[in-house]
Motif scaffolding. Structure first.
Motif, PDB file in Angstrom:
ATOM      1  N   SER A 200       4.245  13.262  65.332  1.00 12.56           N
ATOM      2  CA  SER A 200       5.054  14.254  64.610  1.00 12.56           C
ATOM      3  C   SER A 200       5.843  13.627  63.473  1.00 12.56           C
ATOM      4  N   PHE A 201       6.181  12.346  63.621  1.00 17.94           N
ATOM      5  CA  PHE A 201       6.845  11.615  62.544  1.00 17.94           C
ATOM      6  C   PHE A 201       5.854  11.189  61.468  1.00 17.94           C
ATOM      7  N   SER A 202       4.665  10.799  61.901  1.00 18.82           N
ATOM      8  CA  SER A 202       3.713  10.127  61.004  1.00 18.82           C
ATOM      9  C   SER A 202       2.991  11.056  60.044  1.00 18.82           C
ATOM     10  N   TYR A 203       2.408  12.146  60.561  1.00 22.65           N
ATOM     11  CA  TYR A 203       1.536  12.930  59.689  1.00 22.65           C
ATOM     12  C   TYR A 203       2.284  13.600  58.523  1.00 22.65           C
ATOM     13  N   PRO A 204       3.573  14.020  58.678  1.00 19.33           N
ATOM     14  CA  PRO A 204       4.262  14.563  57.496  1.00 19.33           C
ATOM     15  C   PRO A 204       4.437  13.518  56.397  1.00 19.33           C
ATOM     16  N   ILE A 227       8.242  19.327  64.422  1.00 20.33           N
ATOM     17  CA  ILE A 227       9.598  19.607  64.908  1.00 20.33           C
ATOM     18  C   ILE A 227      10.599  18.551  64.426  1.00 20.33           C
ATOM     19  N   PRO A 228      10.290  17.241  64.525  1.00 23.82           N
ATOM     20  CA  PRO A 228      11.247  16.258  64.020  1.00 23.82           C
ATOM     21  C   PRO A 228      11.577  16.429  62.540  1.00 23.82           C
ATOM     22  N   MET A 229      10.612  16.892  61.735  1.00 21.66           N
ATOM     23  CA  MET A 229      10.893  17.102  60.319  1.00 21.66           C
ATOM     24  C   MET A 229      11.793  18.319  60.106  1.00 21.66           C
ATOM     25  N   ILE A 230      11.640  19.336  60.962  1.00 26.53           N
ATOM     26  CA  ILE A 230      12.565  20.477  60.914  1.00 26.53           C
ATOM     27  C   ILE A 230      13.961  19.997  61.285  1.00 26.53           C
ATOM     28  N   GLN A 231      14.037  19.112  62.288  1.00 24.47           N
ATOM     29  CA  GLN A 231      15.334  18.568  62.690  1.00 24.47           C
ATOM     30  C   GLN A 231      15.952  17.726  61.582  1.00 24.47           C
TER      31      GLN A 231
END
Length: 275
Positions: A200-204, A227-231
């Protein structure tokens, strides 16, 4: 069901990790305060990233939400679901005529209540530490807003931010709960959970290499499927003076919650048929 929920709540607090999580709140906030104080040295007070007492609750949360919070819930869920199931503790509870589905539901509710209490504690202590360690002017700027916020406006902003943040942790907990239910050991659950968070961190970040071939809106939509990028950035963008991706981000969070809750239900039904 009420008795089971009370029992699960009590069992949760018998774990040292639960008390440790709350005891670490001041430590985490002091670490964040030290970092933000150093950052202030290179900033001017008219910038939204300059830390004051009033915006410290949000700035300290952003620093920790998609790292420390996610890691804490990952370990916590793996222990109370996979760990207890594989150790035989859940079977002891099932002897009292409770189904596996009821037990998992009670654990999920207890976890969400624990999550809410953790956020409330973090919010209150962050305000206390903020007023002790930072300046507290009558107004200051926040991200993506052209006007300065008063103390009252900032309080409403902070509460709204924490509300969105809590919703993101519900979504991440739904994913981690499913992983814990299907995992054979707590170690496997933690490993799969770490893999999910890392992906979830890597692909964005990989998407940024193709940003020039996408429209800003399409890139943002792909970026905020994580979700982490939304956070990390999505909540701030949603709360801007001209809000962006509100419907999209809420839809993504809703999808994670419903989809992985559904998968968890299916996995529980399968497990019940073999118990």
């Amino acid at each position: 069901m009420k008795e089971l929920l009370v029992a699960e709540w009590e069992r949760l607090w018998k774990r040292k990790v639960a008390w440790l999580a709350f005891l670490l709140v001041p430590v985490v906030l002091l670490v964040a305060a030290s970092y933000l104080q150093k950052e202030n040295g290179a900033l001017t007070a008219d910038l939204p990233q300059y830390t004051f007492a009033g915006n410290f609750p949000v700035l300290s949360l952003v620093e920790m939400l998609f790292t420390v919070f996610n890691a804490m819930f990952l370990v916590f869920i793996a222990l109370i679901v996979t760990g207890e199931y594989r150790s035989g503790q859940l079977r002891m509870v099932m002897i009292r005529s409770y189904s596996f589905k009821e037990i998992i539901l009670a654990k999920a509710i207890a976890l969400l209540l624990f999550n809410a209490l953790f956020f409330i504690t973090y919010f209150c202590i962050s305000y206390m530490i903020g007023f002790l360690l930072f300046e507290h002017p009558q107004s200051y700027f926040v991200f993506y807003h052209s006007h300065a916020f008063s103390i009252k406006e900032a309080l409403v902003y902070n509460l709204s931010f924490y509300g969105y943040a809590y919703l993101t942790t519900i979504a991440i907990c739904c994913v981690l709960f499913f992983i814990s239910v299907i995992s054979k050991t707590a170690t496997t659950a933690v490993g799969m959970g770490v893999a999910f968070i890392l992906i979830s961190f890597s692909y964005p970040n990989l998407l940024t290499g193709f940003r020039q071939w996408m429209s800003e809106e399409f890139f943002g939509q792909l970026f905020f499927t994580s979700i982490p990028m939304i956070q990390w950035q999505g909540i701030t963008v949603m709360m801007a003076e001209k809000p962006q991706f509100v419907g999209w981000n809420l839809g993504i969070l809703g999808f994670y919650i419903l989809f992985f809750s559904g998968l968890t239900y299916v996995a529980i039904r399968k497990k019940e048929s073999f118990l």
